[in-house]
Design a protein around this motif. Structure first.
Motif, PDB file in Angstrom:
ATOM      1  N   GLN A 127       0.818  -1.206   0.000  1.00 34.60           N
ATOM      2  CA  GLN A 127       0.000   0.000   0.000  1.00 34.60           C
ATOM      3  C   GLN A 127       0.859   1.265   0.000  1.00 34.60           C
ATOM      4  N   TYR A 128       2.093   1.136   0.483  1.00 35.12           N
ATOM      5  CA  TYR A 128       2.990   2.292   0.570  1.00 35.12           C
ATOM      6  C   TYR A 128       4.041   2.300  -0.543  1.00 35.12           C
ATOM      7  N   GLY A 129       3.793   1.491  -1.572  1.00 35.10           N
ATOM      8  CA  GLY A 129       4.661   1.518  -2.742  1.00 35.10           C
ATOM      9  C   GLY A 129       5.888   0.634  -2.650  1.00 35.10           C
ATOM     10  N   ALA A 130       5.934  -0.256  -1.650  1.00 36.20           N
ATOM     11  CA  ALA A 130       7.077  -1.164  -1.523  1.00 36.20           C
ATOM     12  C   ALA A 130       6.834  -2.409  -2.379  1.00 36.20           C
ATOM     13  N   ARG A 131       7.930  -3.030  -2.811  1.00 32.00           N
ATOM     14  CA  ARG A 131       7.841  -4.197  -3.683  1.00 32.00           C
ATOM     15  C   ARG A 131       8.300  -5.446  -2.945  1.00 32.00           C
ATOM     16  N   PRO A 132       7.471  -6.516  -2.948  1.00 36.07           N
ATOM     17  CA  PRO A 132       7.886  -7.749  -2.276  1.00 36.07           C
ATOM     18  C   PRO A 132       8.912  -8.526  -3.087  1.00 36.07           C
ATOM     19  N   VAL A 133       9.877  -9.087  -2.396  1.00 34.22           N
ATOM     20  CA  VAL A 133      10.860 -10.003  -2.990  1.00 34.22           C
ATOM     21  C   VAL A 133      10.766 -11.295  -2.190  1.00 34.22           C
ATOM     22  N   TYR A 134      10.670 -12.414  -2.889  1.00 39.37           N
ATOM     23  CA  TYR A 134      10.391 -13.670  -2.202  1.00 39.37           C
ATOM     24  C   TYR A 134      11.633 -14.533  -2.036  1.00 39.37           C
ATOM     25  N   ALA A 135      11.908 -14.891  -0.777  1.00 43.92           N
ATOM     26  CA  ALA A 135      12.913 -15.905  -0.471  1.00 43.92           C
ATOM     27  C   ALA A 135      12.166 -17.221  -0.261  1.00 43.92           C
ATOM     28  N   GLU A 136      12.837 -18.226   0.308  1.00 42.12           N
ATOM     29  CA  GLU A 136      12.220 -19.555   0.347  1.00 42.12           C
ATOM     30  C   GLU A 136      12.357 -20.243   1.703  1.00 42.12           C
ATOM     31  N   TRP A 137      11.366 -21.079   1.986  1.00 43.14           N
ATOM     32  CA  TRP A 137      11.473 -22.094   3.023  1.00 43.14           C
ATOM     33  C   TRP A 137      11.827 -23.404   2.342  1.00 43.14           C
ATOM     34  N   ASN A 138      12.687 -24.154   2.962  1.00 38.08           N
ATOM     35  CA  ASN A 138      12.982 -25.496   2.477  1.00 38.08           C
ATOM     36  C   ASN A 138      11.890 -26.415   3.014  1.00 38.08           C
ATOM     37  N   MET A 139      10.914 -26.729   2.171  1.00 36.09           N
ATOM     38  CA  MET A 139       9.767 -27.509   2.623  1.00 36.09           C
ATOM     39  C   MET A 139      10.144 -28.966   2.907  1.00 36.09           C
ATOM     40  N   ASN A 140      11.183 -29.459   2.253  1.00 36.32           N
ATOM     41  CA  ASN A 140      11.614 -30.836   2.506  1.00 36.32           C
ATOM     42  C   ASN A 140      12.199 -30.993   3.909  1.00 36.32           C
ATOM     43  N   GLU A 141      12.953 -29.969   4.348  1.00 31.78           N
ATOM     44  CA  GLU A 141      13.564 -30.015   5.679  1.00 31.78           C
ATOM     45  C   GLU A 141      12.788 -29.176   6.693  1.00 31.78           C
ATOM     46  N   ASN A 142      11.744 -28.491   6.223  1.00 31.34           N
ATOM     47  CA  ASN A 142      10.880 -27.684   7.085  1.00 31.34           C
ATOM     48  C   ASN A 142      11.675 -26.629   7.863  1.00 31.34           C
ATOM     49  N   LYS A 143      12.487 -25.860   7.128  1.00 33.36           N
ATOM     50  CA  LYS A 143      13.264 -24.797   7.767  1.00 33.36           C
ATOM     51  C   LYS A 143      13.534 -23.669   6.781  1.00 33.36           C
ATOM     52  N   LEU A 144      13.936 -22.531   7.316  1.00 37.73           N
ATOM     53  CA  LEU A 144      14.258 -21.376   6.489  1.00 37.73           C
ATOM     54  C   LEU A 144      15.485 -21.647   5.638  1.00 37.73           C
TER      55      LEU A 144
END
Length: 366
Positions: A127-144
């Motif tokens: 809403q304030y003009g910021a842009r999201p950048v996506y990192a990842e969770w390791n779903m296989n190991e269930n951790k960041l």
């Protein structure tokens, strides 16, 4: 009348379904519906909070307090920090995120969210003009995946959101990883969302004394049983808190939410019991659901857990509808970025409701 361009481009946030919605849609008795879709405290609020609200009702013709010293001190005692390191907001933790954006975000800034995670960060900051950048969770190991976070940082990065336990995976982020990200990026605000920290019995609050670029979000909607009172708070160095107080709405906390929060914090037995019963319910659900071969149940440190249902033959939306027909609300996670159409999330209930839910799941799957 046309809205701002960003408003035209945004998707609406999708909340969990309410008991009223399901009762109306499927012709059910609202009081018999089991609600496992919104990560609430199923055991009710503190009786001391209820009594305080009833006593305060006669004063709702008056504006609430603008200086929240008494509540700030109670939260400081509860959190083990200085009063100057606390900010309190209405609308749960969402107002705290909004004030963070108003205080620190400029149009064109970037913020990082590892996926899947709580998507309201994105909803508010865009809403304030910021842009999201996506990192990842390791779903296989269930951790960041910490490397995905570090590799996403640019000179435009203003904030990084780290939810621990993470919603919807229930995952804890290692404190070492948080410190690593903060120390390597002193000009980036690391926002650590601890909405569910009591259930994990782990906190990162000590880091605000070590780093002036760490901000911790908390809420009174979960363990404290005050989701309907909309009270949240944040912990950070005094400088960040002072900047945010320049922006925060003066009367954002109502008189009733103020006394409810204050008296809940003073009800130590209620908080302790709420945590114990919540963890008991979580462990029961995990153990029983893990016995069902077609379910991929993620272990959790929160009051909810993520369940993969691909092997059931249902999509999440199909499975959710079948459960709703039988009076059970779960969260269809199809709207969570980073997850496909085969994940649901469930939250704790009373043990009686947990047992009924398990039987209904088995009935649907059979």
């Amino acid at each position: 009348m046309k809205p701002r361009a960003i408003v035209s481009e945004m998707d609406s946030y999708v909340p969990g379904k309410s008991q009223d919605e399901i009762a109306s849609e499927f012709n059910l008795n609202k009081d018999e519906i089991i609600k496992l879709g919104s990560n609430e405290n199923p055991f009710g609020p503190s009786t001391k909070a209820i009594e305080a609200i009833e006593n305060e009702c006669k004063n709702i013709n008056r504006y609430p307090e603008s200086v929240l010293n008494e509540l700030q001190q109670e939260l400081a005692n509860y959190s083990g920090v200085k009063q100057s390191q606390i900010i309190i907001g209405g609308d749960g933790a969402d107002e705290i995120i909004d004030v963070l954006a108003k205080t620190f975000i400029n149009e064109g800034d970037e913020f990082i969210v590892p996926l899947p995670s709580y998507m309201y960060y994105e909803y508010l900051l865009q809403q304030y003009g910021a842009r999201p950048v996506y990192a990842e969770w390791n779903m296989n190991e269930n951790k960041l995946d910490i490397d995905s976070v570090l590799n996403s940082i640019t000179d435009k990065t203003k904030m990084i959101f780290l939810c621990t336990p993470n919603n919807p995976t229930g995952t804890l982020i290692d404190k070492k990883d948080i410190k690593d990200i903060a120390s390597k990026n002193p000009d980036v605000l690391i926002v650590v969302d601890e909405a569910y920290f009591e259930y994990a019995e782990v906190t990162n609050k000590d880091l605000i004394n070590e780093f002036d670029n760490i901000f911790i979000i908390r809420t009174m909607s979960k363990v404290m049983g005050l989701a309907g009172m909309r009270t949240g708070y944040g912990l950070a160095c005094s400088e960040i808190i002072e900047y945010m107080h320049r922006i925060k709405p003066v009367f954002s906390l109502t008189r009733l939410s103020y006394v409810a929060a204050l008296n809940t914090l003073r009800d130590k037995d209620y908080i302790e019991t709420s945590i114990e019963k919540g963890i008991e319910s979580r462990e029961y659900l995990y153990n029983e659901l893990s016995k069902i071969d077609s379910l991929n149940v993620f272990p959790s440190k929160s009051n909810f857990m993520l369940i993969g249902i691909k092997d059931t033959g249902f999509t999440a939306s199909e499975f959710a509808v079948e459960l709703m027909k039988k009076g059970v609300i779960v969260r269809d996670c199809t709207s969570f970025k980073g997850l496909d159409e085969y994940w649901i999330r469930i939250s704790i209930c009373t043990l009686e409701e947990d047992k009924k839910f398990i039987e209904i799941v088995k009935e649907v799957l059979s």
